[in-house]
Design a protein around this motif. Structure first.
Motif, PDB file in Angstrom:
ATOM      1  N   THR A   4      29.315  76.834  12.397  1.00 43.81           N
ATOM      2  CA  THR A   4      28.009  76.706  13.047  1.00 43.81           C
ATOM      3  C   THR A   4      28.116  75.795  14.267  1.00 43.81           C
ATOM      4  N   ASP A   5      27.103  75.872  15.107  1.00 45.96           N
ATOM      5  CA  ASP A   5      27.038  74.983  16.266  1.00 45.96           C
ATOM      6  C   ASP A   5      26.980  73.521  15.831  1.00 45.96           C
ATOM      7  N   VAL A   6      26.326  73.263  14.722  1.00 49.63           N
ATOM      8  CA  VAL A   6      26.237  71.897  14.206  1.00 49.63           C
ATOM      9  C   VAL A   6      27.629  71.386  13.831  1.00 49.63           C
ATOM     10  N   GLN A   7      28.422  72.213  13.188  1.00 51.49           N
ATOM     11  CA  GLN A   7      29.780  71.813  12.813  1.00 51.49           C
ATOM     12  C   GLN A   7      30.648  71.582  14.041  1.00 51.49           C
ATOM     13  N   LEU A   8      30.514  72.434  15.054  1.00 49.22           N
ATOM     14  CA  LEU A   8      31.273  72.253  16.289  1.00 49.22           C
ATOM     15  C   LEU A   8      30.861  70.965  16.994  1.00 49.22           C
ATOM     16  N   ASP A   9      29.562  70.697  17.030  1.00 50.20           N
ATOM     17  CA  ASP A   9      29.082  69.449  17.640  1.00 50.20           C
ATOM     18  C   ASP A   9      29.623  68.236  16.897  1.00 50.20           C
ATOM     19  N   GLN A  10      29.661  68.328  15.577  1.00 56.17           N
ATOM     20  CA  GLN A  10      30.185  67.219  14.782  1.00 56.17           C
ATOM     21  C   GLN A  10      31.670  67.007  15.065  1.00 56.17           C
ATOM     22  N   ALA A  11      32.440  68.083  15.162  1.00 54.21           N
ATOM     23  CA  ALA A  11      33.870  67.972  15.471  1.00 54.21           C
ATOM     24  C   ALA A  11      34.059  67.291  16.827  1.00 54.21           C
ATOM     25  N   ARG A  12      33.223  67.638  17.774  1.00 55.49           N
ATOM     26  CA  ARG A  12      33.316  67.037  19.106  1.00 55.49           C
ATOM     27  C   ARG A  12      32.925  65.566  19.085  1.00 55.49           C
ATOM     28  N   ARG A  13      31.901  65.223  18.326  1.00 51.77           N
ATOM     29  CA  ARG A  13      31.486  63.814  18.230  1.00 51.77           C
ATOM     30  C   ARG A  13      32.569  62.965  17.574  1.00 51.77           C
ATOM     31  N   VAL A  14      33.194  63.500  16.547  1.00 55.52           N
ATOM     32  CA  VAL A  14      34.283  62.788  15.880  1.00 55.52           C
ATOM     33  C   VAL A  14      35.437  62.580  16.859  1.00 55.52           C
ATOM     34  N   ALA A  15      35.724  63.577  17.678  1.00 54.63           N
ATOM     35  CA  ALA A  15      36.794  63.477  18.661  1.00 54.63           C
ATOM     36  C   ALA A  15      36.503  62.409  19.702  1.00 54.63           C
ATOM     37  N   VAL A  16      35.273  62.366  20.186  1.00 53.87           N
ATOM     38  CA  VAL A  16      34.888  61.360  21.177  1.00 53.87           C
ATOM     39  C   VAL A  16      35.046  59.965  20.591  1.00 53.87           C
TER      40      VAL A  16
END
Length: 63
Positions: A4-16
């Motif tokens: 989901t878009d939520v999961q992708l956003d979370q992956a990106r936030r964790v990366a940042v």
């Protein structure tokens, strides 16, 4: 399962956050050799991480 878009956003936030704290890219919590969903999340993490680390990343392109 579809990512989901939520999961992708979370992956990106964790990366940042990992990049901001100076953590190595190996801290990616997603399995790049796993299911298609895990690979997609790992890719999102790595791309975002590299965008935020910039030129500070050292790697050997011959490996």
């Amino acid at each position: 399962m579809t990512v989901t878009d939520v999961q992708l956003d979370q992956a990106r936030r964790v990366a940042v956050e990992a990049a901001r704290r100076g953590r190595p890219i190996e801290t990616c919590p997603y399995n790049a050799n796993g299911t298609p969903d895990q690979r997609r999340l790992a890719l999102a993490f790595v791309r975002e991480y590299l965008d935020h680390v910039g030129d500070d990343v050292e790697y050997d392109a011959d490996e």
